[in-house]
Design an enzyme around this catalytic site. Sequence first.
Site, short mmCIF file in Angstrom:
data_model
loop_
_atom_site.label_atom_id
_atom_site.label_comp_id
_atom_site.label_asym_id
_atom_site.label_seq_id
_atom_site.Cartn_x
_atom_site.Cartn_y
_atom_site.Cartn_z
N LYS A 183 0.78 -1.37 -0.17
CA LYS A 183 -0.11 0.04 0.18
C LYS A 183 0.82 1.24 -0.09
O LYS A 183 2.18 1.19 0.34
CB LYS A 183 -0.95 0.12 1.14
CG LYS A 183 -1.94 -1.46 1.15
CD LYS A 183 -2.58 -1.42 0.04
CE LYS A 183 -3.84 -2.53 0.08
NZ LYS A 183 -3.74 -3.70 0.32
C1 LIG Z 1 -5.12 -4.74 0.84
C2 LIG Z 1 -6.48 -4.59 0.74
C3 LIG Z 1 -7.41 -5.11 1.96
C4 LIG Z 1 -6.91 -5.73 3.11
O1 LIG Z 1 -5.85 -5.29 3.79
P1 LIG Z 1 -4.81 -6.12 4.51
O2 LIG Z 1 -4.07 -5.39 5.37
O3 LIG Z 1 -4.18 -6.93 3.54
O4 LIG Z 1 -5.57 -7.42 5.33
C5 LIG Z 1 -8.80 -4.94 1.63
N1 LIG Z 1 -9.27 -4.38 0.80
C6 LIG Z 1 -8.45 -3.92 -0.04
C7 LIG Z 1 -9.28 -3.22 -1.33
C8 LIG Z 1 -7.17 -3.92 -0.31
O5 LIG Z 1 -6.50 -3.55 -1.23
#
Ligand SMILES: *Cc1c(COP(=O)(O)O)cnc(C)c1O
Length: 384
Positions: A183
């Site tokens: 992210k």
């Molecule tokens: C990364 C992501 C998640 C989940 O996050 P995690 O930290 O991997 O549990 C949920 N929704 C979207 C759209 C994502 O890109």
Amino acid sequence: MSNFIPFTRPSFNQETIDAVTEVLRSGWVTSGPKLAEFEAALSTYFGGRPVRCFANGTATMKIALQVAGIGEGDEVITTPISWVATSNVVLSVGAKPVFVDIDPLTRNIDLDKVVAAITPKTRAIMPVYLAGLPVDMDHLYSIAKQHNLRVIEDAAQAFGSQWKGKKIGSFGDLVSFSFQANKNLTTVEGGCLVLNTETEAKLAEKLRLQGLTRQGMDGMDVDVLGGKDNLTDVNAVIGLQQLKQLPTYQARRAALAHQYFDAIRTELKSASLENLKLELPVENFTDSNWHMFQVLLPLEQLNCDRGQVMTELKDLGIGTGVHYPAITGFTLYKNQGYKTSDTPMADRIGHSILTLPLFPGMADEDIGRIASGLVGILKKHYKN
Ligand SMILES: *Cc1c(COP(=O)(O)O)cnc(C)c1O
């Protein structure tokens, strides 16, 4: 391959490494003062709204649903083009995900189709801001208000994105972010939830640690069922450092995205492929945080599939990804009666979407190399 470009890669500076070392040497490594400092910094970032952190984005969204009181018998409207965590958390609290088709331009939930999916059991809308591009927030919240629904924003990919000059998370209902390694802002793993009130924040705090309440030095009680979803101080200091770097990273992502539009259009033109229907993202440099740069391959004009394009790009040292196939096509969901044919746009885009590399550490030259590599492969497979 030494010059392989992955589809994404996190950036950590020396200051971050030093900050982690300091926590490791401090004698207190799990949730403590650094977490409190990170939560306070996030709250400031979001204009003073309450913020609590969790072990990952999935736990963050699950706790958001619990804070909103969503469970057995409830329906939650969401999009089939997301990381499967979005609808998995709805199932995990005993509620039912209701998938609404997407807008092929933004690749986000089509808000014009949401009202038709509302039933007496609908409790919430859970939009996803794919690649960091928000939905029309005025439209979203007017539907929610009119139908008395909660909004749980899956803003996992949208840290730093905006709507009409306001940061995503600084307004709205419950807004969930992920700090997973890919992210825009990462704590390696982690997430945060922006809430409406301190009462909601206290409930979220309980839910992330076994439902524990404390009164005084030795008073301990458990009054709700909570889990073990706390974020550690080691992760929190990484987040604090990333927050400082965010404007720099953000500007770099936007500049690279700009270059992609220019480079791909130039390559298509010089290859005389103006009739090739390669779809680029919405060119929005004010709202998106450019979490990803995704194209839609014109598979009907090619004599190969997406997998072949990805393999040939990999042979050129270019990593790509698929974000995402429609959730309704997964066995768990098919077994519950969901069909990809119910959301045809999502089905089409889930098959043709391709994520190209985009991360702050990329060099300008990488963009040209990727654009010419991609267009070369498309020319080779163009059916005419
Ligand atoms: C990364 C992501 C998640 C989940 O996050 P995690 O930290 O991997 O549990 C949920 N929704 C979207 C759209 C994502 O890109």
